[in-house]
Design an enzyme around this catalytic site. Structure first.
Site, mmCIF file in Angstrom:
data_model
loop_
_atom_site.group_PDB
_atom_site.id
_atom_site.type_symbol
_atom_site.label_atom_id
_atom_site.label_comp_id
_atom_site.label_asym_id
_atom_site.label_seq_id
_atom_site.Cartn_x
_atom_site.Cartn_y
_atom_site.Cartn_z
ATOM 1 N N HIS A 43 0.791 -1.223 0.000
ATOM 2 C CA HIS A 43 0.000 0.000 0.000
ATOM 3 C C HIS A 43 0.823 1.273 0.000
ATOM 4 O O HIS A 43 2.001 1.269 0.313
ATOM 5 C CB HIS A 43 -0.994 0.021 1.168
ATOM 6 C CG HIS A 43 -0.382 0.117 2.523
ATOM 7 N ND1 HIS A 43 -0.096 -0.992 3.290
ATOM 8 C CD2 HIS A 43 0.001 1.182 3.268
ATOM 9 C CE1 HIS A 43 0.426 -0.608 4.440
ATOM 10 N NE2 HIS A 43 0.509 0.714 4.456
ATOM 11 N N ARG A 98 -2.367 11.111 3.864
ATOM 12 C CA ARG A 98 -3.068 11.706 5.003
ATOM 13 C C ARG A 98 -4.246 12.509 4.476
ATOM 14 O O ARG A 98 -4.103 13.232 3.481
ATOM 15 C CB ARG A 98 -2.128 12.611 5.797
ATOM 16 C CG ARG A 98 -1.143 11.841 6.613
ATOM 17 C CD ARG A 98 -0.279 12.763 7.499
ATOM 18 N NE ARG A 98 0.554 11.954 8.345
ATOM 19 C CZ ARG A 98 1.727 11.442 7.978
ATOM 20 N NH1 ARG A 98 2.183 11.656 6.762
ATOM 21 N NH2 ARG A 98 2.428 10.699 8.811
ATOM 22 N N GLU A 124 -3.996 3.447 1.523
ATOM 23 C CA GLU A 124 -4.263 3.681 2.943
ATOM 24 C C GLU A 124 -4.519 5.161 3.137
ATOM 25 O O GLU A 124 -3.689 6.001 2.777
ATOM 26 C CB GLU A 124 -3.064 3.263 3.794
ATOM 27 C CG GLU A 124 -3.209 3.631 5.257
ATOM 28 C CD GLU A 124 -1.933 3.431 6.060
ATOM 29 O OE1 GLU A 124 -1.794 4.087 7.100
ATOM 30 O OE2 GLU A 124 -1.078 2.622 5.642
ATOM 31 N N GLU A 179 -3.327 10.609 -11.438
ATOM 32 C CA GLU A 179 -3.154 10.484 -12.882
ATOM 33 C C GLU A 179 -4.160 9.468 -13.397
ATOM 34 O O GLU A 179 -4.391 8.432 -12.772
ATOM 35 C CB GLU A 179 -1.729 10.026 -13.191
ATOM 36 C CG GLU A 179 -1.428 9.938 -14.670
ATOM 37 C CD GLU A 179 0.028 9.561 -14.955
ATOM 38 O OE1 GLU A 179 0.379 9.532 -16.138
ATOM 39 O OE2 GLU A 179 0.794 9.294 -14.002
#
Length: 187
Positions: A38, A42, A106, A179
């Site tokens: 992963h 934040r 995450e 992207e």
């Protein structure tokens, strides 16, 4: 951290059809079984971010880990195939499944950021530059662009803009760049 040659005598040659350039080393046999699992971003407000990643990009939430004593929560999402969604494990097996996958996203929420009107995270694309973007491959770039327009997604770059044609960049709710590519247009 060493950037010198791999000292493993049991190295595995890179595939003959892979790209070779300065710095590419043989694959250490010690890394057999390693999976790139992963990438973490934040986020200011997990409700808004989860709505974007599940509702607009079609990801599935696989695990939530809460750490109230440390003041943060973690949300693990994946872009699953129809078959994977239909055969998704349950309970503890779902979390184990999540940590065996490739390409998990995450989202980390630090408590309190959602209530600060002037709070934002650095997207990595202004000075000092660092992190740049994540990427989604789509079956049809034109259809994806129409979907993003329908959902009022902010574009950093539309496919027709600039010198890099057939590539779009959208922004998530925190301003991170994503992207968007169509694989058969990348050759």
């Amino acid at each position: 951290m060493s950037t010198s040659s791999n000292n493993n005598n049991d190295a595995i040659d890179q595939p003959a059809s892979s790209v070779s350039t300065d710095g590419v080393q043989p694959i250490s046999s010690q890394t057999t079984g390693f999976t790139f699992n992963h990438t973490m971003l934040r986020v200011k407000d997990p409700v808004k971010s989860l709505a974007f990643y599940t509702g607009v990009l079609g990801m599935t939430l696989l695990a939530v880990k809460k750490f109230p004593d440390m003041g943060f929560d973690l949300y693990f999402l994946a872009k699953l195939t129809e078959s994977e969604r239909e055969n998704l494990p349950t309970g503890d097996d779902l979390e184990i499944f999540a940590f065996r996958q490739r390409g998990i996203l995450e989202l980390t929420h630090n408590y309190g950021t959602e209530t600060k009107a002037d709070f934002s995270y650095h997207d990595g694309n202004q000075d000092p530059q660092g992190f740049g973007h994540i990427c989604f491959s789509v079956p049809s770039l034109d259809e994806a662009v129409a979907w993003f327009d329908k959902n009022n997604v902010e574009f950093k770059k539309r496919p027709e803009d600039g010198s890099m044609k057939n590539i779009a960049f959208i922004k998530d709710v925190d301003g991170y760049w994503i992207e968007i590519v169509q694989a058969d247009l990348m050759g």
